[in-house]
Structure formats: structure tokens, C-alpha cells
Write a protein that holds these residues in place. Structure first.
Motif, PDB file in Angstrom:
ATOM      1  N   ARG A 197     -42.549  14.378   6.753  1.00  0.00           N
ATOM      2  CA  ARG A 197     -41.562  15.352   6.285  1.00  0.00           C
ATOM      3  C   ARG A 197     -40.238  14.623   6.059  1.00  0.00           C
ATOM      4  N   PRO A 198     -40.055  13.961   4.934  1.00  0.00           N
ATOM      5  CA  PRO A 198     -38.844  13.163   4.689  1.00  0.00           C
ATOM      6  C   PRO A 198     -37.550  13.940   4.915  1.00  0.00           C
ATOM      7  N   GLN A 199     -37.573  15.242   4.666  1.00  0.00           N
ATOM      8  CA  GLN A 199     -36.364  16.036   4.843  1.00  0.00           C
ATOM      9  C   GLN A 199     -35.966  16.152   6.322  1.00  0.00           C
ATOM     10  N   GLU A 200     -36.886  15.786   7.226  1.00  0.00           N
ATOM     11  CA  GLU A 200     -36.589  15.885   8.652  1.00  0.00           C
ATOM     12  C   GLU A 200     -36.286  14.524   9.287  1.00  0.00           C
ATOM     13  N   LEU A 201     -36.212  13.475   8.483  1.00  0.00           N
ATOM     14  CA  LEU A 201     -35.933  12.155   9.041  1.00  0.00           C
ATOM     15  C   LEU A 201     -34.614  12.137   9.806  1.00  0.00           C
ATOM     16  N   GLU A 202     -33.540  12.499   9.142  1.00  0.00           N
ATOM     17  CA  GLU A 202     -32.220  12.444   9.780  1.00  0.00           C
ATOM     18  C   GLU A 202     -32.102  13.427  10.946  1.00  0.00           C
ATOM     19  N   PRO A 203     -32.513  14.691  10.802  1.00  0.00           N
ATOM     20  CA  PRO A 203     -32.458  15.596  11.957  1.00  0.00           C
ATOM     21  C   PRO A 203     -33.262  15.085  13.152  1.00  0.00           C
ATOM     22  N   THR A 204     -34.369  14.397  12.870  1.00  0.00           N
ATOM     23  CA  THR A 204     -35.190  13.855  13.961  1.00  0.00           C
ATOM     24  C   THR A 204     -34.447  12.744  14.689  1.00  0.00           C
ATOM     25  N   VAL A 205     -33.790  11.858  13.949  1.00  0.00           N
ATOM     26  CA  VAL A 205     -33.004  10.795  14.580  1.00  0.00           C
ATOM     27  C   VAL A 205     -31.899  11.404  15.436  1.00  0.00           C
ATOM     28  N   VAL A 206     -31.211  12.401  14.910  1.00  0.00           N
ATOM     29  CA  VAL A 206     -30.134  13.049  15.661  1.00  0.00           C
ATOM     30  C   VAL A 206     -30.666  13.646  16.960  1.00  0.00           C
ATOM     31  N   GLU A 207     -31.825  14.316  16.899  1.00  0.00           N
ATOM     32  CA  GLU A 207     -32.412  14.926  18.084  1.00  0.00           C
ATOM     33  C   GLU A 207     -32.828  13.873  19.105  1.00  0.00           C
ATOM     34  N   LEU A 208     -33.455  12.804  18.640  1.00  0.00           N
ATOM     35  CA  LEU A 208     -33.903  11.755  19.561  1.00  0.00           C
ATOM     36  C   LEU A 208     -32.729  11.028  20.202  1.00  0.00           C
ATOM     37  N   LEU A 209     -31.672  10.817  19.440  1.00  0.00           N
ATOM     38  CA  LEU A 209     -30.470  10.198  20.021  1.00  0.00           C
ATOM     39  C   LEU A 209     -29.844  11.120  21.064  1.00  0.00           C
ATOM     40  N   ARG A 210     -29.874  12.418  20.803  1.00  0.00           N
ATOM     41  CA  ARG A 210     -29.347  13.374  21.788  1.00  0.00           C
ATOM     42  C   ARG A 210     -30.143  13.272  23.092  1.00  0.00           C
ATOM     43  N   ILE A 211     -31.469  13.210  22.964  1.00  0.00           N
ATOM     44  CA  ILE A 211     -32.322  13.091  24.155  1.00  0.00           C
ATOM     45  C   ILE A 211     -32.016  11.796  24.888  1.00  0.00           C
ATOM     46  N   ALA A 212     -31.889  10.705  24.135  1.00  0.00           N
ATOM     47  CA  ALA A 212     -31.636   9.395  24.752  1.00  0.00           C
ATOM     48  C   ALA A 212     -30.301   9.376  25.492  1.00  0.00           C
ATOM     49  N   ASN A 213     -29.302  10.041  24.967  1.00  0.00           N
ATOM     50  CA  ASN A 213     -27.969  10.047  25.584  1.00  0.00           C
ATOM     51  C   ASN A 213     -27.859  11.018  26.748  1.00  0.00           C
ATOM     52  N   GLU A 214     -28.639  12.098  26.716  1.00  0.00           N
ATOM     53  CA  GLU A 214     -28.474  13.151  27.718  1.00  0.00           C
ATOM     54  C   GLU A 214     -29.542  13.129  28.810  1.00  0.00           C
ATOM     55  N   SER A 215     -30.696  12.557  28.523  1.00  0.00           N
ATOM     56  CA  SER A 215     -31.802  12.632  29.481  1.00  0.00           C
ATOM     57  C   SER A 215     -31.520  11.799  30.736  1.00  0.00           C
ATOM     58  N   ARG A 216     -31.884  12.358  31.874  1.00  0.00           N
ATOM     59  CA  ARG A 216     -31.803  11.622  33.147  1.00  0.00           C
ATOM     60  C   ARG A 216     -33.137  10.957  33.481  1.00  0.00           C
ATOM     61  N   ASN A 217     -34.106  11.192  32.635  1.00  0.00           N
ATOM     62  CA  ASN A 217     -35.435  10.610  32.801  1.00  0.00           C
ATOM     63  C   ASN A 217     -35.454   9.265  32.079  1.00  0.00           C
ATOM     64  N   ASP A 218     -35.483   8.178  32.838  1.00  0.00           N
ATOM     65  CA  ASP A 218     -35.402   6.844  32.234  1.00  0.00           C
ATOM     66  C   ASP A 218     -36.546   6.585  31.269  1.00  0.00           C
ATOM     67  N   PHE A 219     -37.745   7.063  31.617  1.00  0.00           N
ATOM     68  CA  PHE A 219     -38.901   6.830  30.749  1.00  0.00           C
ATOM     69  C   PHE A 219     -38.712   7.543  29.412  1.00  0.00           C
ATOM     70  N   LEU A 220     -38.314   8.823  29.468  1.00  0.00           N
ATOM     71  CA  LEU A 220     -38.111   9.589  28.236  1.00  0.00           C
ATOM     72  C   LEU A 220     -36.970   8.993  27.424  1.00  0.00           C
ATOM     73  N   ARG A 221     -35.930   8.544  28.108  1.00  0.00           N
ATOM     74  CA  ARG A 221     -34.795   7.932  27.420  1.00  0.00           C
ATOM     75  C   ARG A 221     -35.252   6.716  26.629  1.00  0.00           C
ATOM     76  N   ARG A 222     -36.035   5.860  27.276  1.00  0.00           N
ATOM     77  CA  ARG A 222     -36.489   4.650  26.598  1.00  0.00           C
ATOM     78  C   ARG A 222     -37.439   4.984  25.447  1.00  0.00           C
ATOM     79  N   GLU A 223     -38.344   5.945  25.669  1.00  0.00           N
ATOM     80  CA  GLU A 223     -39.275   6.319  24.600  1.00  0.00           C
ATOM     81  C   GLU A 223     -38.543   6.936  23.413  1.00  0.00           C
ATOM     82  N   SER A 224     -37.477   7.693  23.693  1.00  0.00           N
ATOM     83  CA  SER A 224     -36.691   8.286  22.608  1.00  0.00           C
ATOM     84  C   SER A 224     -35.986   7.198  21.802  1.00  0.00           C
TER      85      SER A 224
END
Length: 412
Positions: free
Chosen positions: A245-272
């Protein structure tokens, strides 16, 4: 004892042993046809011979010679775990017609047979599918989809991760079974089944074998899951889905960066972070403007050699697309306090991770920029210094010889 393996006498001995094995199996099977329990001696000998054949791992040609004869032309003996069921996969690979017919019966409705028999055949089909045998990949696909148990599907996922092809007619025939299986596994109460379900889902999406979930759907799933490995698999699923879904590329990056910055779960942070980095690597022209924010999320006080090294792939992907940006990120990375704070073993690990990255940057930049990199080498950690000098020598030795000589004189 002095005879070679290919001597006439030795060949005759091999033939004699092969014939004896075949006779032992035939007598055992024949006795069972007359009496369900069979002669105790023949039964015991037959079982031992069968187990020996499994351990021996004979070539298909040799096995086919052993199981030639009318006694082996009854499908029921290949579908019985107490008889030759454990040899079914080997016999199918060898091309035994009756065993192949029996396997087709099992594949058509595996729920009628024991899990041991299904698992044994699945493993053997998977082994040869991984070697590029298309017919075995298709049989394994059908068997695993119809069996539907976690173990069968896990074996199928490993096969689907390889460049094997599936015939369109097979896929069309199983369309109604594929997507419900994935949903059943992801909704299972078993953690292992859930993980397998998400792995299967990702592989099916890559092959256009199921519908693609939206980012909103995956975000909702992520909030419902507690297992950190499964959360990481959903992060990866976001990447796979965004690629469709090319139209979701940028929104997906934004969401994953949000998870990486906010998550307290080190594993999820690294996977994001890994998920974001993969998206940028696969789409460097489209997503290069996210590289700096990804760098900021990755390179912080909690970063280790693995996290830092993973970001190297982003820099490498940008080297010939956004050369200036790649150079700036590389400089920030190698001069960061985080790199200096790593232990000795971690620095050695990072050196391995960044070797290709360093060569890519040094090879892509202008001669003037290469000189700037070499001029700043004294500010770098010793392990990074080695990488930079090695890359300069590899990519531009003749051009940079005077500067390298100057560097040696400075050290003296």
C-alpha cells in the motif's frame, strides 16, 4: 578388510544386504496380512529394519530398490504409523508410486491421520522444497494449509521464506482455506500459534495470497497483544503491508517511529526501529527525509552495537541516492559519544556491522569530502579509525596516497 568399496565382492555384499533388508520387510508385512499381530520374531525384526532404514538415510535410488515388490503396493501400509508410515516421506521423494498415492490421500484430508504421520511427511517435503523442488513445495503447502496445526504451518513458513514458486491452480484451489487459517492462528490462545499465524500472514501478503490489513487495523492489533515477540511480528507486518500500500508508506514510518520513541519495551522498540530502517532501505528516494529522525530515535544512551550497526544499512542505502545526507549521518554516527562509550567487544561487533557502510560512503562522496573524512579520523574511536583507513585504501588508494602518508607521519 582390504577390499575397496567398489570392488566386485563388496558390491555383491551390498546387494546381498539390500536384498536381506527387503526380504525382512516383506516377511513382516506378509505376516501382518495373515495375522494382525504378525509373528513376534518377524515383527521385531521388521521394526528394527524399518528403524535402521530411517537412520541410514539411504539415497532415493537405493531405497526404491529395497521397497520394490508387491508387498509395498498397498497404500494402507504407508499410512500406518506402526508399519511404514515413518518412511512415507522418503518413499515419496524416491518416487515410489504407491507411497506417492498414499501421500496424496493423506494430503487430501490430513485430519483423518495421526499428527506424527502428518508431521513426518511435512518435514520430509519441507526438506526437499528448500532444495528448490517445486513439486514438494506445492505438496507441503497443501498439506500444511489443510492440516492447519501450528507445527505444520511453522514448517510451511520456513519454506515460504525461500524463493519457491507455487502454481496458480493450487493457490486458487486452496483460496478459501488460506486466510481463515491465518486468522485462526493469530486468534489462538497459544502464544506459539499466534506467532506462527503472524509469520504466515506476512508471507502470504508478500505472495499476494491474502488481503492486506490497513495500518489502522494493525495499530489496533498491537494494542491487544501482550507478547513482545508477537508485537515485533506485528511491527514487521506493518512493513510488509506498507510495501503493498504505497499510500501508507509515510504514515507507517510515522507510527513506527512513535512506537520506537514512546515504548518502554526494549524488544518492541528495537523491532520498530528495524522496521523503519527496512522501509527506508527499500525506499531510499521516497523516505530519505525520515533518516535523521530515525537516527535520533536509534542513537541514544540506550543504544548498543546492534542498534547502531542496524542503522548503518540506512546510511548505505542513501550513499548513492542522497550522498550529502549519508555523509552527514555517517559523521554524526562515528563521532557520537555512544560509540565511544561501548565496550571493547561491542566496538569490534560494530566494526563488523559498519564495514560495508563505511566503504559505501567513502566510495560515494567527492574527493574533497574523502579528504575531510580522513582529516577527522583523529577524532574517531580506534576501531572506527581502522574502518575509515581500510575503506579509503579500498576505494581511493591512489588518489589518497599523499594524505595517507601525511597521516602516518602525523602518527610518528
Amino acid at each position: 578388510e582390504t577390499e575397496t568399496v567398489d570392488s566386485p565382492t563388496s558390491a555383491a555384499a551390498v546387494t546381498m544386504v539390500r536384498n536381506w533388508v527387503a526380504i525382512a520387510l516383506k516377511n513382516w508385512l506378509a505376516s501382518r496380512m495373515l495375522d494382525s499381530s504378525g509373528n513376534d520374531h518377524q515383527r521385531e525384526l521388521g521394526v528394527k529394519v524399518r528403524e535402521a532404514l530411517i537412520v541410514a538415510n539411504l539415497t532415493p535410488e537405493t531405497l526404491l530398490q529395497v521397497i520394490a515388490g508387491e508387498e509395498f503396493n498397498d497404500p494402507s501400509i504407508w499410512l500406518d504409523e506402526n508399519l511404514l508410515g515413518s518412511l512415507l516421506g522418503d518413499a515419496v521423494v524416491a518416487g515410489h508410486a504407491c507411497a506417492t498415492s498414499a501421500a496424496d490421500q493423506l494430503i487430501s484430508d490430513p485430519t483423518r491421520f495421526g499428527t506424527k504421520l502428518v508431521s513426518s511427511l511435512n518435514s520430509k517435503l519441507a526438506e526437499h522444497a528448500r532444495q528448490g523442488r517445486l513439486e514438494f513445495a506445492e505438496r507441503q503447502f497443501e498439506l500444511s494449509i489443510k492440516a492447519g496445526d501450528e507445527r505444520s504451518v511453522a514448517a510451511l513458513v520456513r519454506t515460504l521464506q525461500l524463493p519457491v514458486k507455487l502454481g496458480p491452480s493450487l493457490v486458487e484451489r486452496l483460496t478459501d482455506d488460506i486466510e481463515p487459517l491465518g486468522k485462526r492462528l493469530t486468534n489462538s490462545s497459544s502464544t506459539n500459534a499466534q506467532r506462527t499465524g503472524y509469520r504466515l500472514w506476512a508471507e502470504l501478503i508478500k505472495r499476494d495470497l491474502c488481503s492486506v490489513p490497513t495500518l489502522i487495523q494493525l495499530r489496533e492489533l498491537l494494542t491487544q497483544v501482550r507478547d513482545e515477540v508477537t508485537q515485533g511480528l506485528i511491527a514487521n507486518l506493518m512493513v510488509v503491508s506498507a510495501s503493498k500500500r504505497p499510500q501508507e508508506l509515510e504514515p507507517t514510518v510515522v507510527e513506527l517511529l512513535r512506537i520506537a520513541n514512546e515504548s518502554r519495551n526494549d524488544f518492541l522498540r528495537r523491532e520498530s526501529l528495524r522496521a523503519v530502517e527496512k522501509l527506508i532501505v527499500d525506499n531510499p528516494r521516497t523516505l530519505s527525509h525520515f533518516a535523521e529522525s530515525t537516527f535520533d530515535a536509534a542513537i541514544n544512551d540506550g543504544a548498543n552495537a546492534g542498534i547502531i550497526g542496524d542503522f548503518g544499512s540506512v546510511i548505505e542505502s542513501l550513499a548513492y541516492v542522497e550522498t550529502t545526507l549519508a555523509y552527514e549521518l555517517f559523521t554524526r554516527l562515528v563521532l557520537s559519544d555512544v560509540v565511544f562509550s561501548l565496550g571493547t567487544q561491542a566496538k569490534k561487533t560494530l566494526q563488523h556491522y559498519l564495514r560495508r557502510t563505511t566503504r559505501a560512503v567513502v566510495g560515494a562522496v567527492s574527493s574533497k569530502t574523502r579528504q575531510q573524512i580522513l582529516d577527522s579520523v583523529h577524532e574517531m574511536d580506534g576501531y572506527i579509525q581502522q574502518l575509515v583507513v581500510e575503506a579509503i585504501c579500498h576505494e581511493a588508494f591512489t588518489e589518497m596516497t599523499p594524505r595517507l602518508d601525511g597521516l602516518l607521519n602525523d602518527d610518528q
